[in-house]
Structure formats: C-alpha cells, structure tokens
Design a protein around this motif. Structure first.
Motif, PDB file in Angstrom:
ATOM      1  N   ALA A   1      38.360  35.699  39.272  1.00  0.00           N
ATOM      2  CA  ALA A   1      38.550  36.984  39.935  1.00  0.00           C
ATOM      3  C   ALA A   1      37.262  37.770  39.668  1.00  0.00           C
ATOM      4  O   ALA A   1      36.193  37.179  39.580  1.00  0.00           O
ATOM      5  N   ALA A   2      37.348  39.088  39.536  1.00  0.00           N
ATOM      6  CA  ALA A   2      36.163  39.888  39.234  1.00  0.00           C
ATOM      7  C   ALA A   2      36.612  41.222  38.662  1.00  0.00           C
ATOM      8  O   ALA A   2      37.774  41.620  38.812  1.00  0.00           O
ATOM      9  N   GLU A   3      35.684  41.896  38.008  1.00  0.00           N
ATOM     10  CA  GLU A   3      35.917  43.258  37.525  1.00  0.00           C
ATOM     11  C   GLU A   3      35.060  44.190  38.376  1.00  0.00           C
ATOM     12  O   GLU A   3      33.834  44.223  38.242  1.00  0.00           O
ATOM     13  N   TYR A   4      35.711  44.925  39.265  1.00  0.00           N
ATOM     14  CA  TYR A   4      35.017  45.795  40.210  1.00  0.00           C
ATOM     15  C   TYR A   4      34.897  47.210  39.661  1.00  0.00           C
ATOM     16  O   TYR A   4      35.880  47.782  39.180  1.00  0.00           O
ATOM     17  N   PHE A   5      33.707  47.772  39.765  1.00  0.00           N
ATOM     18  CA  PHE A   5      33.555  49.184  39.448  1.00  0.00           C
ATOM     19  C   PHE A   5      34.031  49.997  40.643  1.00  0.00           C
ATOM     20  O   PHE A   5      33.766  49.662  41.800  1.00  0.00           O
ATOM     21  N   ALA A   6      34.752  51.078  40.355  1.00  0.00           N
ATOM     22  CA  ALA A   6      35.320  51.908  41.425  1.00  0.00           C
ATOM     23  C   ALA A   6      34.229  52.776  42.037  1.00  0.00           C
ATOM     24  O   ALA A   6      33.880  53.836  41.507  1.00  0.00           O
ATOM     25  N   ASP A   7      33.677  52.318  43.144  1.00  0.00           N
ATOM     26  CA  ASP A   7      32.641  53.083  43.832  1.00  0.00           C
ATOM     27  C   ASP A   7      32.679  52.768  45.323  1.00  0.00           C
ATOM     28  O   ASP A   7      33.574  52.060  45.806  1.00  0.00           O
ATOM     29  N   ALA A   8      31.707  53.300  46.057  1.00  0.00           N
ATOM     30  CA  ALA A   8      31.689  53.135  47.506  1.00  0.00           C
ATOM     31  C   ALA A   8      31.578  51.675  47.912  1.00  0.00           C
ATOM     32  O   ALA A   8      32.117  51.259  48.946  1.00  0.00           O
ATOM     33  N   ALA A   9      30.880  50.867  47.115  1.00  0.00           N
ATOM     34  CA  ALA A   9      30.737  49.451  47.445  1.00  0.00           C
ATOM     35  C   ALA A   9      32.087  48.747  47.455  1.00  0.00           C
ATOM     36  O   ALA A   9      32.303  47.820  48.250  1.00  0.00           O
TER      37      ALA A   9
END
Length: 253
Positions: A100-108
């Motif tokens: 899976a992945a650890e996503y930073f909460a941002d516009a991307a």
C-alpha cells in the motif's frame, strides 16, 4: 545480514491466552520495509533482517506503506510497484508482503483520487488507504482528504494519530470529528513505550484503553526498533486483553 540479526535477540513477549491463540497481531499494518525508497530501511539486507525479527515476534506478514509525499519523497505508484515486485523475488516464502502506501494529506492526494491512482490494501470488498497528517499543526485539507477518499470508495486510515500534537491537546474536538469522517485510527506500537516521547505515549495508552485504534503498526524504519520499542510495545498490547488488528484477519497468507 547475520550482523544485523545478531543485534536483535527478541524475547518471546507475546503471552499465550487460555485457548493457545496469540493476542499479538499476525499482520503488521504500516511499516517501511521496502528498501531505499524513503526514510525507511536502506538495503535488502536490512529488510531481510527486519522480516526475520518480525517473524520471531509472531508476525506472518506485513502491509508495506512507503511514503508518497511530493517534494519530500517523490514516489509514484508505478515506481513503488516495481520496487515491490523486485523485493518479493528476493524474499523467501513464509512471510507475506502486501503493498500500500502512506500518503501525505495534500493537493497531490486529491489529484491521485481523481485519477484513480491510489495504492491501497484490498481487504475483502474494502480498499484501505493510509493517510498522514502534519505532526504539529493541522492541515486545512486533512479532513477533506478523508471525506473525499470515503466518497471515492476507499476506507481511509489515519496514520499514527497519537503523534499529532493538536489531536492530543484537543481530543474532545478531534476524536468526534475523526469518527464522523469514517476514518479508522492507526497507532504505532512503539508509542506505548515512549518511542516518540511522553505525550504520544500517554495518548496511545488512553486510546488503547478506549479500544479506539482499529489498527496497530510497527511503523518500522530501522531494525533496532524491533528490540527497543516493538517487542516491549507488543507486551503492552497483549496484556491489554484486546484483539489486535482483528480487521486484518481476513488477509490471505
């Protein structure tokens, strides 16, 4: 690898319950075992040593969550899939890996949701996505990201919630908001024994007492964390008497 393993001699800290089943989790959710892609493990040798240590602690497998944080860790889904496939060819059978992945909460992340380009854990009919907030100050996009993931059919999981200072200080505000968002909460096992300091430790133990975290993870970045933090943290978890990571029991080995 033997030099790394010699440094790690974990005792069996997961006690047996009356029926002989372990209370300790069989699956790790949230770790940085994929080598040389972020601030996690740096080599195949380290990854092999970490897997050996996790196996000693009773884990049968792990959900790998490398960072996707544009400008800091410029990973893409395709790059991480390629690295994951290369790793699987090097790892012996007996320890199951999921990506899976650890996503930073941002516009991307909003763009990735729109483009249906998300690395997630498939769990039955659910698509589990790990999201990270800033540590010290709330991100205005954070709650919107969780809600957008839900609308797109994903199950968001908020990474290491016990480490967010603003959540610690305003629990009565943040915990209901997070519950309304439908996000699951994930805590780091090492927080229970002070890996990130006294405030995250106290908050993690309070969340455990309330049975609020859906998932517990090692958030493993270095092999040394296994003996120093993960093994004693697991001892705290197993003594709590709660089923740990029950949501992951449907994962196929």
């Amino acid at each position: 690898m033997m030099s790394l393993l010699r440094r790690f001699r974990p005792q069996n800290l997961a006690p047996e319950v009356p029926n002989g089943a372990r209370l300790a989790p069989a699956w790790d959710f949230h770790c940085h075992l994929l080598p040389a892609v972020d601030d996690g493990l740096r080599s195949l040798e380290e990854t092999r040593a970490a897997i050996a240590g996790l196996s000693t602690l009773g884990y049968r497998g792990a959900v790998l969550t490398p960072h996707i944080y544009p400008g800091v860790y410029d990973n893409t889904s395709d790059r991480l899939r390629d690295a994951f496939q290369a790793l699987r060819q090097e790892i012996e059978a007996g320890f199951t890996l999921h990506l899976a992945a650890e996503y930073f909460a941002d516009a991307a992340l909003f763009r990735a949701i729109e483009q249906d380009d998300i690395l997630y854990l498939k769990l039955g009919n659910q698509k589990i996505v790990l999201v990270e907030f800033p540590t010290m100050m709330p991100n205005p996009a954070g709650m919107d990201v969780l809600l957008q993931l839900r609308r797109a059919g994903y199950q968001p999981v908020l990474a290491h919630v016990e480490r967010y200072r603003y959540v610690q200080l305003e629990q009565s505000l943040w915990l209901p908001r997070l519950e309304r968002s439908g996000a699951w909460l994930q805590c780091d096992i090492g927080s229970l024994v002070g890996q990130y300091g006294p405030h995250p430790q106290a908050f993690a133990r309070a969340l455990l007492d309330q049975e609020l975290p859906t998932l517990w993870g090692t958030d493993l970045h270095r092999v040394a964390q296994l003996e120093r933090y993960v093994a004693p943290g697991l001892a705290v978890l197993t003594k709590s008497g709660h089923r740990i990571n029950a949501a992951l029991e449907a994962l196929a080995a």
